[in-house]
Design a protein around this motif. Structure first.
Motif, short mmCIF file in Angstrom:
data_model
loop_
_atom_site.label_atom_id
_atom_site.label_comp_id
_atom_site.label_asym_id
_atom_site.label_seq_id
_atom_site.Cartn_x
_atom_site.Cartn_y
_atom_site.Cartn_z
N SER A 32 -8.83 10.86 9.90
CA SER A 32 -8.34 9.64 10.54
C SER A 32 -9.37 8.53 10.55
N SER A 33 -10.63 8.82 10.20
CA SER A 33 -11.61 7.75 10.19
C SER A 33 -11.84 7.21 8.77
N HIS A 34 -11.07 7.70 7.82
CA HIS A 34 -11.23 7.20 6.45
C HIS A 34 -9.92 6.63 5.95
N TRP A 35 -10.02 5.89 4.88
CA TRP A 35 -8.82 5.22 4.37
C TRP A 35 -9.01 4.93 2.89
N TYR A 36 -7.90 4.53 2.25
CA TYR A 36 -8.00 4.05 0.87
C TYR A 36 -7.69 2.56 0.85
N GLU A 37 -8.23 1.88 -0.17
CA GLU A 37 -8.01 0.45 -0.31
C GLU A 37 -7.31 0.18 -1.63
N PRO B 198 2.31 6.15 -1.75
CA PRO B 198 1.00 5.52 -1.55
C PRO B 198 1.04 4.00 -1.40
N LEU B 199 2.10 3.34 -1.89
CA LEU B 199 2.10 1.88 -1.89
C LEU B 199 2.75 1.29 -0.65
N LEU B 200 3.63 2.06 -0.02
CA LEU B 200 4.38 1.52 1.12
C LEU B 200 4.40 2.59 2.20
N THR B 201 4.04 2.19 3.43
CA THR B 201 3.95 3.16 4.52
C THR B 201 5.27 3.23 5.28
N PRO B 202 5.92 4.38 5.30
CA PRO B 202 7.12 4.50 6.13
C PRO B 202 6.74 4.88 7.56
N ARG B 203 7.48 4.36 8.53
CA ARG B 203 7.26 4.74 9.93
C ARG B 203 8.61 5.02 10.57
N LEU B 204 8.62 5.99 11.44
CA LEU B 204 9.87 6.44 12.05
C LEU B 204 9.89 6.09 13.53
N LEU B 205 11.03 5.55 14.00
CA LEU B 205 11.22 5.28 15.42
C LEU B 205 12.58 5.82 15.82
N LEU B 206 12.68 6.29 17.05
CA LEU B 206 13.95 6.82 17.52
C LEU B 206 14.35 6.13 18.81
N ASP B 207 15.63 5.79 18.95
CA ASP B 207 16.13 5.50 20.29
C ASP B 207 17.28 6.45 20.54
N VAL C 281 13.79 3.89 10.13
CA VAL C 281 12.62 4.01 9.27
C VAL C 281 12.26 2.60 8.84
N TYR C 282 11.05 2.15 9.19
CA TYR C 282 10.66 0.83 8.71
C TYR C 282 9.42 0.94 7.84
N TRP C 283 9.23 -0.07 7.00
CA TRP C 283 8.25 0.04 5.91
C TRP C 283 7.20 -1.04 6.04
N LEU C 284 5.95 -0.65 5.79
CA LEU C 284 4.84 -1.61 5.83
C LEU C 284 4.07 -1.54 4.51
N ASP C 285 3.62 -2.69 4.08
CA ASP C 285 2.83 -2.81 2.87
C ASP C 285 1.49 -2.08 3.08
N SER C 286 1.16 -1.12 2.21
CA SER C 286 -0.09 -0.37 2.39
C SER C 286 -1.28 -1.02 1.71
N CYS C 287 -1.04 -1.70 0.60
CA CYS C 287 -2.18 -2.13 -0.23
C CYS C 287 -2.07 -3.58 -0.68
N GLY C 288 -1.31 -4.41 -0.01
CA GLY C 288 -1.20 -5.80 -0.45
C GLY C 288 -0.45 -5.93 -1.76
N ALA C 289 0.83 -5.57 -1.76
CA ALA C 289 1.60 -5.56 -3.01
C ALA C 289 1.90 -6.98 -3.50
N GLN C 290 1.96 -7.95 -2.59
CA GLN C 290 2.23 -9.35 -2.93
C GLN C 290 3.47 -9.53 -3.81
N GLU C 291 3.30 -9.98 -5.07
CA GLU C 291 4.50 -10.25 -5.89
C GLU C 291 5.31 -8.99 -6.16
N GLN C 292 4.66 -7.85 -6.11
CA GLN C 292 5.39 -6.60 -6.41
C GLN C 292 6.02 -5.99 -5.16
#
Lengths: 306, 344
Positions: B4-9, B119-128, B134-145
């Motif tokens: 948890s203290s490391h990451w990829y760029e 690896p390119l897009l982070t999925p996250r799960l929420l429940l009510d 399921v919502y998605w966040l950019d993991s690596c700055g995809a910009q035009e892609q």
């Protein structure tokens, strides 16, 4: 590869053109004297030289884009003659020939009318050929062509072509006060085909399906692939009940298609869902949206796999 | 050293060429694209990828995607790519996904092993109480892609869950961008009720589908595959991207809204380094901060059902006018509008 093919199929024509162009140069050099640099007429050189280069480019485009045959021969020999005429014209700008020679006028102006006549004959036959091809394109194309809107996988128009045609047909049907219907057909659980037999088989099946659907349509209908495994048929002068009948026929055709996979020759069993809508006074986008919502309602719940 | 203290760029080379990139290369080759033209400018060689020794950075993957998009020149490329992405052939993580006993386990597998599976897009799960989101966040700055990656990832999720469950799942998709010209691709691949101009890139379905038992699953096989995938992550040394880690940190501290200096300290780097890293990913600190706080606000409205005042209070806004302005900046909407928006 294709450039090599051109050389293979047209080596006689291209070889003859090369030889003739060289003989022209040699004859000019043998009988004439080169002009000094300050005598060169740059405007003429650019005008005549540019024209001959463009004719050469047209010749290569014709040879590259057309299958060999009678029409291609007319067009290419015509263009060869025209190129030769311009080429002799350009040589004039660099080499001065004595006034009393007669043959150089013949070489310069003789091939031009011959080339024009051959090119015209070629274009006329090309027109006839295009009419024959248009007949083969029946049910896949209506009056308007834009190759950038062709579908990349099946020999049909894509969604953008469909949208263009829906707009046109709606205007036409309003004008003629004729009904216009749209039919959507979607293969049930098509993703299973991809998963069981691979995506290449799925692609082949889509191509087979597009042929099958074409066979079951009337002459004035237009079949397009909307996206994925969903096809849309544009049915001019067709009311809703008749469209439903057509939809049923297409559904039955898909069901009785006995497609065999390419690898093991297994039979793939298919079924399709269809939906039909009639055009009202609305935007083409709205009409397509309504059609797709109708199709979503028509989809049966997915059958559990064994 | 913990994961948890490391990451990829964006320039970390860790995506095996024969995983997700190979799926895209296969798609392009099946459409008659020349492999040299496809790999031009990516610094990759076809033979190396086939030999299985190539590792790509996210940046290289993006330029591969850009090439494929340009050469395929079709509106359905991202969707076809997505259909082939999951469960995939990405080692034990794919096995774990294939052996999931229900949708919930499958979602958790993808989220937990996202460095391997997405690896390119982070999925996250929420429940009510009604829906799973399921919502998605950019993991690596995809910009035009980014749009290509979003289309592919959502299609992948939908196709994978329908395939493994054997039933048609009523996923509904929302996308943050305006309706594209090729909306019919969304109808066919993501469903007729796909919505555009939304606040988040999100897909949801009724919560009861999470626990429907899936056929062909084995709990033991899943357990073993899960452990193997876990040790694969250990060998990599990270399980999430820098943007992902930053998002979690900012979201967890959304109440205080820590400044650049404090956050840089938390990640053990100087302010200048953090700034530089963010600009490498095509973003900046304030944008990340705003995104995290916006998501917290949306979460409080939608899932906790809080009132305007309660949300403003949670996010430490003393003045309602300030809160309205901030929300307007994050979402383009006033508080009341946003509540209506979410209720749809």
């Amino acid at each position: 590869m294709t450039w090599l093919n051109i050389l293979k199929h047209h080596r006689w024509k291209l070889g003859l053109l090369l030889v003739a162009a060289n003989i022209g140069v040699l004859l000019n050099l043998a009988f004439g004297t080169p002009k000094a640099f300050n005598e060169w007429q740059w405007l003429d050189i650019i005008g005549e030289g540019g024209t001959s280069l463009f004719v050469l480019l047209w010749l290569f485009l014709v040879l590259k884009s057309r299958p060999t045959g009678r029409v291609t021969n007319y067009l290419s020999i015509g263009l060869c003659c025209i190129f030769f005429s311009w080429w002799m014209d350009v040589l004039d700008e660099f080499i001065r020939l004595p006034k009393h020679l007669g043959w150089n006028h013949w070489l310069e102006s003789g091939p031009m009318p011959v080339g024009m006549v051959l090119l015209t004959i070629g274009l006329y036959h090309w027109h006839r050929e295009q009419q024959a091809i248009n007949q083969q394109m029946e049910k896949r194309e209506r009056t308007f062509r834009e190759h950038r809107l062709f579908d990349k996988l099946t020999p049909l128009g894509g969604a953008d072509y469909l949208k263009h045609q829906v707009g046109d047909c709606m205007a036409q049907s309003r004008e003629q006060e004729q009904p216009l219907s749209l039919l959507a057909l979607d293969i049930d659980d098509f993703s299973l085909v991809n998963q069981h037999y691979g995506h290449a088989e799925g692609d082949a099946l889509l191509q087979a399906l597009s042929q099958l659907l074409l066979l079951n349509l009337r002459r004035h209908d237009l079949l397009c692939r909307l996206a994925g495994d969903r096809f849309v048929v544009l049915l001019p002068n067709t009311g809703e009940s008749q469209a439903r009948l057509l939809a049923l026929e297409l559904q039955q055709a898909v069901q009785s298609l006995a497609h065999k996979t390419r690898q093991h020759g297994e039979r793939v069993c298919l079924s399709a869902s269809t939906a039909v809508v009639m055009a009202f006074d609305e935007a083409p986008d709205e009409l397509l949206k309504r059609l797709n919502l109708a199709l979503a309602r028509a989809k049966p719940p997915r059958s559990k796999r064994a | 050293m913990t994961l948890s203290s490391h990451w990829y760029e964006a320039d970390t080379r860790f995506i095996p060429g024969h995983y997700q990139p190979a799926t895209l290369i296969d798609l392009a080759l099946s459409r008659g694209i020349d492999s040299h033209r496809l790999l031009r400018g990516t610094g990759l060689f076809y033979d190396d990828i086939v030999a299985g020794g190539t590792r790509l950075s996210a940046q290289q993957f993006f330029s591969l995607i850009a090439n494929a998009q340009r050469l395929l020149d079709a509106d359905d490329s991202s969707f076809l790519f997505g259909q082939r992405l999951l469960p995939g052939h990405y080692g034990p993580a794919s096995h774990a996904l294939q052996q999931a006993q229900n949708l919930h386990q499958a979602l958790e597998t993808v989220i937990h092993h996202r460095a391997l599976l997405s690896p390119l897009l982070t999925p996250r799960l929420l429940l009510d109480d009604k829906y799973a989101y399921v919502y998605w966040l950019d993991s690596c700055g995809a910009q035009e892609q980014l749009r290509f990656v979003q289309e592919a990832s959502m299609t992948a999720f939908k196709a994978m869950s329908q395939w493994l469950s054997g039933e048609r799942l009523p996923w509904e998709c929302c996308l943050s961008y305006p309706e594209p010209r090729y909306v019919e691709q969304y109808w066919v691949h993501l469903g007729e009720n796909t919505q555009f101009n939304c606040q988040l890139d999100l897909m949801r379905l009724p919560r009861e589908y999470l626990t429907h038992a899936w056929p062909n699953a084995s709990a033991i096989a899943r357990q073993v595959a899960h452990q193997q995938a876990q040790s694969q992550l250990h060998d990599l040394g990270f399980s999430a991207s820098l943007l992902d880690r930053l998002y979690v940190h900012l979201r967890d501290h959304a109440q205080r809204a820590p400044g650049l200096e404090e956050v840089a300290q938390h990640f053990s780097m100087s302010q200048a380094t953090l700034k530089r890293k963010l600009s490498k990913h095509g973003t900046h600190f304030q944008a990340q901060q705003d995104q995290a706080r916006k998501h917290v606000a949306l979460y409080l409205y939608q899932i906790k059902g809080l009132s305007n005042d309660a949300v403003a209070e949670y996010l430490n806004f003393n003045d309602p006018a300030n809160f309205r302005r901030a929300l307007k900046r994050w979402t383009g909407c006033t508080p009341n509008l946003i509540r209506q928006f979410l209720r749809v």
